[in-house]
Write a protein that holds these residues in place. Structure first.
Motif, PDB file in Angstrom:
ATOM      1  N   VAL A  55      -1.875   6.718  -5.769  1.00 26.09           N
ATOM      2  CA  VAL A  55      -0.535   7.308  -5.955  1.00 26.09           C
ATOM      3  C   VAL A  55       0.446   6.873  -4.836  1.00 26.09           C
ATOM      4  N   TRP A  56       0.092   7.126  -3.484  1.00 22.36           N
ATOM      5  CA  TRP A  56       0.744   6.674  -2.339  1.00 22.36           C
ATOM      6  C   TRP A  56       1.055   5.288  -2.464  1.00 22.36           C
ATOM      7  N   LEU A  58       1.285   3.263  -5.098  1.00 24.43           N
ATOM      8  CA  LEU A  58       2.431   2.759  -6.128  1.00 24.43           C
ATOM      9  C   LEU A  58       3.660   3.103  -5.822  1.00 24.43           C
ATOM     10  N   GLY A  59       4.086   3.693  -4.675  1.00 23.24           N
ATOM     11  CA  GLY A  59       5.298   4.184  -4.432  1.00 23.24           C
ATOM     12  C   GLY A  59       5.652   3.380  -3.396  1.00 23.24           C
ATOM     13  N   THR A  60       4.961   2.189  -2.735  1.00 26.42           N
ATOM     14  CA  THR A  60       5.509   1.495  -1.698  1.00 26.42           C
ATOM     15  C   THR A  60       5.645   0.025  -2.453  1.00 26.42           C
ATOM     16  N   THR A  61       5.954  -1.004  -1.812  1.00 29.59           N
ATOM     17  CA  THR A  61       5.991  -2.258  -2.000  1.00 29.59           C
ATOM     18  C   THR A  61       5.029  -3.271  -2.130  1.00 29.59           C
ATOM     19  N   THR A  64       0.931  -4.663  -7.217  1.00 34.06           N
ATOM     20  CA  THR A  64       0.445  -3.393  -8.288  1.00 34.06           C
ATOM     21  C   THR A  64      -1.039  -3.516  -8.021  1.00 34.06           C
TER      22      THR A  64
END
Length: 181
Positions: A55-56, A58-61, A64
């Motif tokens: 989850v963490w 997926l919130g970064t650059t 995927t």
């Protein structure tokens, strides 16, 4: 106790348990579920770390595919929980009116069967932690060269198991005479 009795009745139909006519299952159990608690907790912890990292990430650059790599930790954790459970469920101890059984295995089986008349002595042992959580080992000492000593490892309420064995041994050693001196 009704649930325990019905599970004993179901156990009596197990193909590896050879009861004679009139013989009843007096006690059956596995090691305490507390013995796998650390493995299960660790497996759940590893799985949660995998979920949180995914989850963490997926919130970064990051790409995927890299963000989903920590999901491998979920599989690892679930595998650890599964293995701990299967190792726990594969071991079963049974005491009948006439015999003691120790069954290992789910698909393949290793069953040790000892007649109560071969039992010489019983004992139980608990560490301070085991006493706190009410489980311990029950040791059964046997006579003869073709039999082996058996330990019921980490069973719940070991004093109850030993008491059951002691009562059965006493009943089996009492002469069954209808009269006399």
């Amino acid at each position: 106790m009704t649930n325990a009795r019905s599970s004993y009745d179901e156990l009596a139909t197990a193909d590896w348990l050879h009861l004679t006519e009139g013989e009843r299952v007096r006690w059956a159990g596995r090691p305490s579920w507390l013995t796998i608690l650390v493995s299960v907790a660790a497996g759940v912890g590893v799985a949660l770390v995998g979920i949180v990292l995914t989850v963490w990430l997926l919130g970064t650059t990051v790409p995927t595919w890299i963000a989903y790599l920590p999901l491998l930790l979920v599989l690892l954790g679930a595998g650890q929980v599964g293995v701990a459970y299967l190792n726990w469920i594969r071991l079963l101890y049974v005491i009948t009116d006439e015999e003691i059984y120790v069954k290992h295995g789910l698909i393949s089986r290793d069953v040790t069967q000892i007649r109560l008349d071969r039992v010489q002595n019983t004992a139980y042992k608990q560490s301070a932690i085991e006493r706190l959580f009410s489980f311990g080992d029950v040791r059964v000492y046997t006579a003869g060269t073709s039999t082996e000593d058996v330990t019921f490892s980490s069973v719940p309420n070991p004093e109850e198991v030993k008491r059951t064995l002691t009562q059965l041994l006493s009943e089996n050693r009492t002469p069954q005479s209808s009269g006399g001196v």
